[in-house]
Design a protein around this motif. Structure first.
Motif, PDB file in Angstrom:
ATOM      1  N   MET A   1      41.267  43.137  65.700  1.00  0.00           N
ATOM      2  CA  MET A   1      39.922  42.711  66.315  1.00  0.00           C
ATOM      3  C   MET A   1      39.894  42.868  67.500  1.00  0.00           C
ATOM      4  SD  MET A   1      38.155  39.497  64.264  1.00  0.00           S
ATOM      5  CE  MET A   1      39.178  39.460  62.861  1.00  0.00           C
ATOM      6  N   ASN A   2      38.601  43.551  68.244  1.00  0.00           N
ATOM      7  CA  ASN A   2      38.381  43.717  69.415  1.00  0.00           C
ATOM      8  C   ASN A   2      37.612  42.481  70.172  1.00  0.00           C
ATOM      9  OD1 ASN A   2      36.936  44.483  71.942  1.00  0.00           O
ATOM     10  ND2 ASN A   2      37.233  46.297  71.523  1.00  0.00           N
ATOM     11  N   LYS A   3      38.286  41.797  70.870  1.00  0.00           N
ATOM     12  CA  LYS A   3      37.633  40.532  71.647  1.00  0.00           C
ATOM     13  C   LYS A   3      36.392  40.759  72.141  1.00  0.00           C
ATOM     14  CE  LYS A   3      40.048  38.255  74.579  1.00  0.00           C
ATOM     15  NZ  LYS A   3      41.103  37.304  75.231  1.00  0.00           N
ATOM     16  N   HIS A   4      36.294  42.143  72.877  1.00  0.00           N
ATOM     17  CA  HIS A   4      35.238  42.419  73.821  1.00  0.00           C
ATOM     18  C   HIS A   4      33.921  42.683  73.075  1.00  0.00           C
ATOM     19  CE1 HIS A   4      37.299  42.428  77.550  1.00  0.00           C
ATOM     20  NE2 HIS A   4      38.389  42.756  77.029  1.00  0.00           N
ATOM     21  N   ALA A   5      34.292  43.130  71.886  1.00  0.00           N
ATOM     22  CA  ALA A   5      32.978  43.632  70.765  1.00  0.00           C
ATOM     23  C   ALA A   5      32.468  42.456  70.369  1.00  0.00           C
ATOM     24  CB  ALA A   5      33.684  44.472  69.954  1.00  0.00           C
ATOM     25  N   ILE A   6      33.523  41.444  70.009  1.00  0.00           N
ATOM     26  CA  ILE A   6      32.998  40.025  69.498  1.00  0.00           C
ATOM     27  C   ILE A   6      32.109  39.304  70.617  1.00  0.00           C
ATOM     28  CG2 ILE A   6      33.646  37.796  68.653  1.00  0.00           C
ATOM     29  CD1 ILE A   6      36.028  39.199  67.387  1.00  0.00           C
ATOM     30  N   HIS A   7      32.613  39.318  71.801  1.00  0.00           N
ATOM     31  CA  HIS A   7      31.779  38.715  72.821  1.00  0.00           C
ATOM     32  C   HIS A   7      30.377  39.340  72.830  1.00  0.00           C
ATOM     33  CE1 HIS A   7      30.968  38.223  77.225  1.00  0.00           C
ATOM     34  NE2 HIS A   7      31.129  36.931  76.925  1.00  0.00           N
ATOM     35  N   GLN A   8      30.366  40.624  72.741  1.00  0.00           N
ATOM     36  CA  GLN A   8      29.028  41.381  72.913  1.00  0.00           C
ATOM     37  C   GLN A   8      28.274  40.773  71.696  1.00  0.00           C
ATOM     38  OE1 GLN A   8      27.560  43.139  75.160  1.00  0.00           O
ATOM     39  NE2 GLN A   8      29.450  42.717  76.352  1.00  0.00           N
ATOM     40  N   LEU A   9      28.726  40.727  70.610  1.00  0.00           N
ATOM     41  CA  LEU A   9      28.144  40.142  69.315  1.00  0.00           C
ATOM     42  C   LEU A   9      27.413  38.764  69.617  1.00  0.00           C
ATOM     43  CD1 LEU A   9      30.221  41.547  66.319  1.00  0.00           C
ATOM     44  CD2 LEU A   9      27.943  42.189  67.005  1.00  0.00           C
ATOM     45  N   ILE A  10      28.240  37.920  70.201  1.00  0.00           N
ATOM     46  CA  ILE A  10      27.997  36.641  70.582  1.00  0.00           C
ATOM     47  C   ILE A  10      26.884  36.600  71.493  1.00  0.00           C
ATOM     48  CG2 ILE A  10      28.776  34.341  71.732  1.00  0.00           C
ATOM     49  CD1 ILE A  10      31.414  34.809  70.411  1.00  0.00           C
ATOM     50  N   LEU A  11      26.726  37.376  72.517  1.00  0.00           N
ATOM     51  CA  LEU A  11      25.728  37.467  73.352  1.00  0.00           C
ATOM     52  C   LEU A  11      24.385  37.982  72.776  1.00  0.00           C
ATOM     53  CD1 LEU A  11      27.569  39.390  76.534  1.00  0.00           C
ATOM     54  CD2 LEU A  11      26.584  37.093  76.563  1.00  0.00           C
TER      55      LEU A  11
ATOM     56  N   VAL B   1      33.053  43.585  60.851  1.00  0.00           N
ATOM     57  CA  VAL B   1      33.563  44.135  59.525  1.00  0.00           C
ATOM     58  C   VAL B   1      33.713  43.157  58.395  1.00  0.00           C
ATOM     59  CG1 VAL B   1      35.240  45.827  58.844  1.00  0.00           C
ATOM     60  CG2 VAL B   1      34.851  45.597  61.187  1.00  0.00           C
ATOM     61  N   GLY B   2      32.846  42.113  58.061  1.00  0.00           N
ATOM     62  CA  GLY B   2      33.004  41.378  57.135  1.00  0.00           C
ATOM     63  C   GLY B   2      33.631  40.081  57.434  1.00  0.00           C
ATOM     64  N   GLN B   3      34.292  39.901  58.344  1.00  0.00           N
ATOM     65  CA  GLN B   3      35.003  38.792  58.939  1.00  0.00           C
ATOM     66  C   GLN B   3      34.256  37.983  59.738  1.00  0.00           C
ATOM     67  OE1 GLN B   3      38.418  37.836  58.042  1.00  0.00           O
ATOM     68  NE2 GLN B   3      37.777  35.965  59.178  1.00  0.00           N
ATOM     69  N   LEU B   4      33.973  36.565  59.204  1.00  0.00           N
ATOM     70  CA  LEU B   4      33.534  35.623  59.923  1.00  0.00           C
ATOM     71  C   LEU B   4      34.141  35.033  61.041  1.00  0.00           C
ATOM     72  CD1 LEU B   4      30.921  33.403  60.030  1.00  0.00           C
ATOM     73  CD2 LEU B   4      32.310  31.978  58.541  1.00  0.00           C
ATOM     74  N   ILE B   5      33.435  35.001  62.183  1.00  0.00           N
ATOM     75  CA  ILE B   5      33.937  34.490  63.356  1.00  0.00           C
ATOM     76  C   ILE B   5      33.106  33.206  63.944  1.00  0.00           C
ATOM     77  CG2 ILE B   5      34.672  34.869  65.571  1.00  0.00           C
ATOM     78  CD1 ILE B   5      34.883  37.853  64.683  1.00  0.00           C
ATOM     79  N   THR B   6      33.869  32.216  64.090  1.00  0.00           N
ATOM     80  CA  THR B   6      33.049  30.885  64.529  1.00  0.00           C
ATOM     81  C   THR B   6      33.429  30.359  65.935  1.00  0.00           C
ATOM     82  OG1 THR B   6      33.159  30.269  62.039  1.00  0.00           O
ATOM     83  CG2 THR B   6      32.467  28.695  63.855  1.00  0.00           C
ATOM     84  N   VAL B   7      32.372  30.223  66.417  1.00  0.00           N
ATOM     85  CA  VAL B   7      32.480  29.842  67.914  1.00  0.00           C
ATOM     86  C   VAL B   7      32.694  28.142  67.889  1.00  0.00           C
ATOM     87  CG1 VAL B   7      31.657  29.302  70.371  1.00  0.00           C
ATOM     88  CG2 VAL B   7      30.915  31.643  68.982  1.00  0.00           C
TER      89      VAL B   7
END
Length: 160
Positions: free
Chosen positions: A1-11, A117-123
């Motif tokens: 999992m790419n942390k930078h891509a997740i950061h962009q999704l959060i933004l 990719v179907g994986q839930l990530i919670t802040v």
């Protein structure tokens, strides 16, 4: 999992939430100040209720704006095995029953959810009991929290 891509999704999610909240705040303001909502007697509270809603919506806009600013200024760093989990970490947790979850330890925006990719990530934030117990921990460490009198135990399975 790419942390930078997740950061962009959060933004992106925060920007979308801000836009929706701003529209809701504007609508509530217009309702509160519309001439048809001027009280005709002491029992006519539509305008007052609309003003409370408008104030709440304005507060929500400010909260999202603050979270967005904090995430925009967040510098993502690689996981450091010397300092452990810090704000900006992406981590996997496994509970006592083997259920896995992914969390992003953010500066704000607790409860925000994104999918990769179907994986839930919670802040979560360091202000939460779980976030507070995770700061400074390492891969393989166990953390315990008590929520509503119930003890929960997790193992940190992966940190990015």
């Amino acid at each position: 999992m790419n942390k930078h891509a997740i950061h962009q999704l959060i933004l992106e999610k925060l920007r979308d939430d801000l836009e929706v909240a701003q529209r809701a705040a504007q609508t509530a303001y217009e309702t509160a100040t519309h001439e048809e909502n001027i009280a005709e007697n002491k029992y006519d509270t539509l305008g007052l209720e609309a003003s409370y809603l408008a104030a709440g919506q304005a507060k929500r806009v400010e909260e999202i704006r603050q979270a967005l600013g904090l995430f925009q200024n967040l510098t993502l760093r690689a996981y450091d095995e010397q300092t452990g989990i810090q704000v900006g970490a992406l981590l996997g947790l496994e509970d006592e029953n083997g259920h896995e979850q992914w969390l992003f330890l953010g500066p704000d925006g607790a409860g925000l959810k994104v999918y990769v990719v179907g994986q839930l990530i919670t802040v979560i934030t360091p202000r939460s009991p779980l976030g507070q117990s995770l700061v400074g921990k390492f891969e393989g460490d166990e953390v315990q929290i008590v929520v509503a009198g119930t003890r929960q135990q997790f193992t940190v399975t992966e940190v990015k």
